[in-house]
Design a protein around this motif. Structure first.
Motif, mmCIF file in Angstrom:
data_model
loop_
_atom_site.group_PDB
_atom_site.id
_atom_site.type_symbol
_atom_site.label_atom_id
_atom_site.label_comp_id
_atom_site.label_asym_id
_atom_site.label_seq_id
_atom_site.Cartn_x
_atom_site.Cartn_y
_atom_site.Cartn_z
ATOM 1 N N HIS A 26 0.839 -1.202 0.000
ATOM 2 C CA HIS A 26 0.000 0.000 0.000
ATOM 3 C C HIS A 26 0.874 1.251 0.000
ATOM 4 O O HIS A 26 0.596 2.212 -0.719
ATOM 5 N N SER A 30 0.895 3.991 -3.013
ATOM 6 C CA SER A 30 0.622 5.382 -2.651
ATOM 7 C C SER A 30 1.728 6.302 -3.164
ATOM 8 O O SER A 30 1.463 7.368 -3.730
ATOM 9 N N SER A 64 -6.552 2.328 -5.112
ATOM 10 C CA SER A 64 -7.916 2.110 -4.601
ATOM 11 C C SER A 64 -8.222 0.628 -4.441
ATOM 12 O O SER A 64 -8.813 0.208 -3.440
ATOM 13 N N ALA A 67 -6.337 -0.590 -1.497
ATOM 14 C CA ALA A 67 -6.928 -0.083 -0.246
ATOM 15 C C ALA A 67 -8.036 -1.021 0.223
ATOM 16 O O ALA A 67 -8.183 -1.272 1.428
ATOM 17 N N VAL A 88 -3.514 2.373 9.214
ATOM 18 C CA VAL A 88 -4.792 2.839 8.675
ATOM 19 C C VAL A 88 -5.218 4.146 9.350
ATOM 20 O O VAL A 88 -5.713 5.058 8.687
ATOM 21 N N LEU A 91 -3.638 7.210 7.662
ATOM 22 C CA LEU A 91 -3.798 7.443 6.228
ATOM 23 C C LEU A 91 -4.697 8.638 5.942
ATOM 24 O O LEU A 91 -5.737 8.804 6.587
ATOM 25 N N GLU A 95 -6.185 7.908 0.403
ATOM 26 C CA GLU A 95 -5.522 6.599 0.356
ATOM 27 C C GLU A 95 -6.422 5.476 0.874
ATOM 28 O O GLU A 95 -5.996 4.332 0.931
ATOM 29 N N LEU A 96 -7.644 5.807 1.235
ATOM 30 C CA LEU A 96 -8.592 4.832 1.773
ATOM 31 C C LEU A 96 -9.654 4.501 0.732
ATOM 32 O O LEU A 96 -9.810 5.228 -0.248
ATOM 33 N N TRP A 102 -16.327 1.647 4.698
ATOM 34 C CA TRP A 102 -15.103 0.854 4.753
ATOM 35 C C TRP A 102 -14.685 0.569 6.183
ATOM 36 O O TRP A 102 -14.164 -0.496 6.489
#
Length: 128
Positions: A26, A30, A64, A67, A88, A91, A95-96, A102
């Protein structure tokens, strides 16, 4: 020397828990997206901008998609659960996942993972 023991335990957990690979991927995606977006923002020529923006869009899609993998991944160690939670929590929104719910998926998966880790630890201590 307790800090050395903790770092040794963390390193050992990192070797055993695949969540660290998911987190690192991730981070990479990113950084790739951020780099592409930075290039797009600096271009004045329309054709160059659209070409760079296409690359940025592709990298955003990859980020995405990952994520969604990130929030659905379950750590297998307490160190992994802590690392995932802290990662998390830090972030930025871009970035989520785009899905507004979610966090529910993430927290349910994290709770299940912690429960499974606790059960495995209890069974390991009882020898059974």
């Amino acid at each position: 020397m307790p800090s050395r023991e903790i770092s040794t335990e963390s390193a050992a957990a990192e070797d055993r828990d695949p969540i660290f690979v998911v987190i690192e991927r991730h981070r990479e995606l990113s950084a790739h997206h951020d780099a592409a977006a930075s290039v797009s923002a600096k271009l004045e020529d329309v054709a160059d901008f659209f070409a760079a923006d296409e690359i940025s869009g592709q990298r955003n899609l990859a980020l995405s998609e990952h994520a969604n993998v990130l929030i659905r991944s379950k750590p297998t160690t307490i160190a992994g659960a802590i690392a995932l939670t802290r990662y998390v929590a830090g972030l930025p929104e871009w970035e989520l996942p785009d899905d507004d719910a979610w966090h529910r998926v993430f927290l349910e998966g994290l709770a299940d993972a912690i429960d499974e880790i606790g059960t495995a630890q209890r069974l390991g201590r009882s020898g059974g």
